[in-house]
Design an enzyme around this catalytic site. Structure first.
Site: not given
Length: 668
Positions: A16, A19, A398, A566, A570
């Site tokens: 639970c 724990c 971009d 990419d 960037d």
């Protein structure tokens, strides 16, 4: 300063949210530990620590000290043996049913009391032993969790029933016994555990399916590998010979095979189609794209979303508060002179309040959500990114490689002589096979075939030239494009550009429909940028910007800002944004910096990622609502004596199954 090491340590025995709190506190208090995140659904503790200060053995000792069983970082979490759990569940429920059937005979035959006792003892000693073992462990560490509540409740009912059976009339106690309640509670809790274990097993399917794709063949970097039809690729690499279509759905989520030709990149775990080709391995073993995806998904599934902090804070005090409420409830009924209701209400409050659902509400949703994303080519680094993405108000995009294809393509061939289009491309492509110019590959790719070239040379100011089939062919930049000349005469002008992705406009429209403002950034000249923006439907454009400018512009945007890119240029902007989103076709730097990586080169995947985030957050809120609702409604009802212990145990088990099953809806 020593670099921090990060591991995922299996932890067995947690049941639970309490724990989870015990393990986290013990690990966090260990010198040298920087961060800890314990996940109940994955049964793992993700720990960042200084290896010069604390060892792996010390971390495992901390887990043991908390009262749980630690594994090793590379060790798979052992699945709960479902067959054994199923046998124990059936046994407990059958005994409970038999006990209830014998109840009408209880007041007429004293022997029935002893028969019920004989039936209940093996349920506690064998079928339900797991609850008592864990409860004893919590007593030794001076804490309380779900097992403590279950053990206290059932032992109280059992002790009362044994006293009434062995010494009837002692202390004037009523002659009622609750053996059927003990076996029924344990049986229903075991049933809940069984259903929960089966559902949790399904939540791990995403990781299991990725592990199943790992290549079994050892390949060295630089080795050339022939891939036959239907084979899985054993490493990442570049095609050096041949051509085929490759199924990359495990990376991108796209079902259509992708054609691979000379110079194209291929990835480990993908499946070759009908053709055969040879590739040169560039990444092997743990460096492959597939291995990195597995690490990313495992890391995400072991992380916590900020919304879980509320549940963690409540869980830290929940069990002690419940114990207090149960004791006060029993005292209240005893003051009224009703010992039967005192016992039943005490047991019922303890059982209904078990915080299993609270501990599972967030991690199961994150597990299923990140797994569903991975199967669609959307890799999310962690729960925080998953939660933040649903609040995005501005998306900065971009241009190159995001809105556009990111690679130059021959878009038009203007013929100036008698040669056909195919002949022009074949001659130009033949020469360009020896060139390293960025535009060369576009021309080679456009050519249906190439011929052998001799006497190749680079001519300053003219481009490149070579002899093809006895003719001197020259390819070079001109005012209107790339000019192709044969034996000194211009035969064609090639227009080469970076075309807009066919799906970019659709993606921008979908983003606007989600209420998200879209801005384009590019280092390209303004005229080109504005034309691309017009084609895809973006109104705000920043052109001719440097990497520093990109980062600054991202930081100036109001609200929650996401950046999609990419390239290396960037990376600063991706890091500056609240959510950095990298196209998987881009550079490693962009992917490492980003919070979300899109394995397919399609901006519509951003829409999918945002919608996935919104769906996951919706499910988490629903889960937390149900987890709290069960307790908020159930505890007062139980305290008032209006709830049977059997119904309480069924409701508690149902609460856990509800949140896990609700999370599994995200797979769709």
């Amino acid at each position: 300063m020593t670099e921090l090491r990060r591991i995922a340590l299996p932890v067995r025995g947690m049941t639970c949210a309490s724990c989870v709190g015990h393990v986290e506190r013990e690990l966090a208090g260990t010198p040298g530990v920087a961060t800890v995140a314990v996940n109940l659904a994955t049964e793992k503790a993700t720990v960042s620590f200084d290896p010069s200060v604390v060892s792996l053995d010390a971390l495992r000792d901390a887990v043991t000290e908390a009262g749980y069983e630690p594994g090793y970082p590379d060790q798979e979490v052992e699945e709960i043996p479902l067959d054994d759990l199923r046998r124990k569940t059936i046994f407990a429920l059958v005994v409970a049913a038999a006990s209830m059937a014998l109840m009408p005979l209880m007041h007429r035959h004293r022997a029935v009391h002893f028969l019920l006792l004989a039936l209940t003892l093996p349920v506690m000693a064998w079928a339900g032993a797991r609850f008592y073992v864990r409860a004893w462990a919590s007593v030794k560490r001076r804490s309380a969790d779900m097992s403590t509540l279950v053990a206290l409740g059932t032992l109280s009912a059992m002790t009362y029933s044994v006293v009434v059976t062995v010494a009837p009339g002692w202390l004037g106690l009523p002659h009622d016994v609750y053996f059927e309640a003990v076996s029924g509670i344990l049986g229903l809790l075991l049933l809940g555990n069984l259903l929960e274990a089966r559902a949790k097993k399904r939540t791990r399917d995403a990781i299991a399916s990725l592990h199943a794709l790992r290549p079994q063949r050892d390949v060295a970097v630089g080795e050339r590998v022939l891939v036959k039809p239907g084979e899985h690729l054993p490493a990442d690499g570049v095609v050096v010979e041949g051509e085929s279509s490759v199924d990359e759905s495990m990376l991108t989520g796209e079902p259509m095979p992708v054609t691979k030709r000379l110079g194209d990149r291929v990835a480990a775990g993908t499946v070759n189609g009908a053709g055969a080709f040879t590739f040169e391995a560039t990444r092997v073993g743990s460096d492959t794209t597939l291995a990195r995806i597995i690490r990313l998904v495992e890391s995400a599934q072991g992380s916590k979303a900020p919304i879980q902090r509320l549940a963690d804070k409540i869980a830290a005090v929940f069990v002690p508060v419940v114990l207090g409420v149960a004791i006060l409830t029993a005292i209240g009924w005893l003051i009224r002179g009703d010992s039967t209701h005192a016992l039943l209400s005490f047991v019922t409050v303890l059982i209904i309040a078990c915080p299993c659902a609270m501990g599972l509400a967030t991690p199961t949703a994150i597990m299923v959500g990140t797994g569903a994303g991975a199967s669609r080519g959307i890799l999310i680094k962690g729960g925080e990114a998953l939660e933040t993405a649903h609040r995005i108000t501005t998306l900065v995009v971009d241009k190159t490689g995001t809105l556009t294809e990111g690679k130059p393509t021959v878009t038009e061939v203007k013929l100036l002589g008698a040669l056909s289009r195919d002949e022009v491309l074949r001659l130009a492509g033949s020469v360009e096979t020896r060139s390293e110019h960025p535009l060369a590959r576009a021309i080679v790719s456009a050519a249906a075939s190439t011929s052998e070239v001799t006497e190749f040379r680079t001519e300053t100011g003219r481009g490149v030239s070579g002899v093809v089939e006895g003719h001197r062919v020259t390819v070079g930049r001109g005012d209107a494009g790339v000019v192709v000349s044969v034996d000194g005469a211009d035969v064609a002008v090639l227009e080469i550009s970076d075309p807009v992705r066919p799906t970019s406009r659709e993606a921008v429209t979908a983003l606007r429909a989600l209420g998200i403002r879209v801005i384009m950034l590019t280092g390209d000249r303004r005229s080109t940028a504005e034309e691309i923006a017009r084609q895809v439907g973006i109104e705000v454009v920043h052109a001719g910007v440097s990497p520093e400018d990109k980062s600054r512009i991202v930081g100036e945007q109001p609200g929650v800002v996401a950046m999609v890119g990419d390239g290396i240029n960037d990376a600063p902007a991706l890091a500056r944004a609240h959510i950095g989103i990298a196209m998987g076709s881009g550079t490693d730097v962009a992917m490492e910096t980003a919070d979300i990586t899109l394995m397919r080169g399609d901006l519509r995947a951003v829409v999918d990622a945002i919608e996935l985030s919104r769906a996951t957050m919706r499910v988490i809120r629903q889960n937390l609502f149900w987890a709290f609702a069960y307790n908020v409604i159930g505890i007062p009802v139980a305290a008032l004596g209006l709830l049977n212990p059997l119904i309480a145990s069924g409701a508690m088990a149902l609460s856990s199954v509800t949140v896990v099953s609700n999370s599994l809806r995200l797979k769709r």
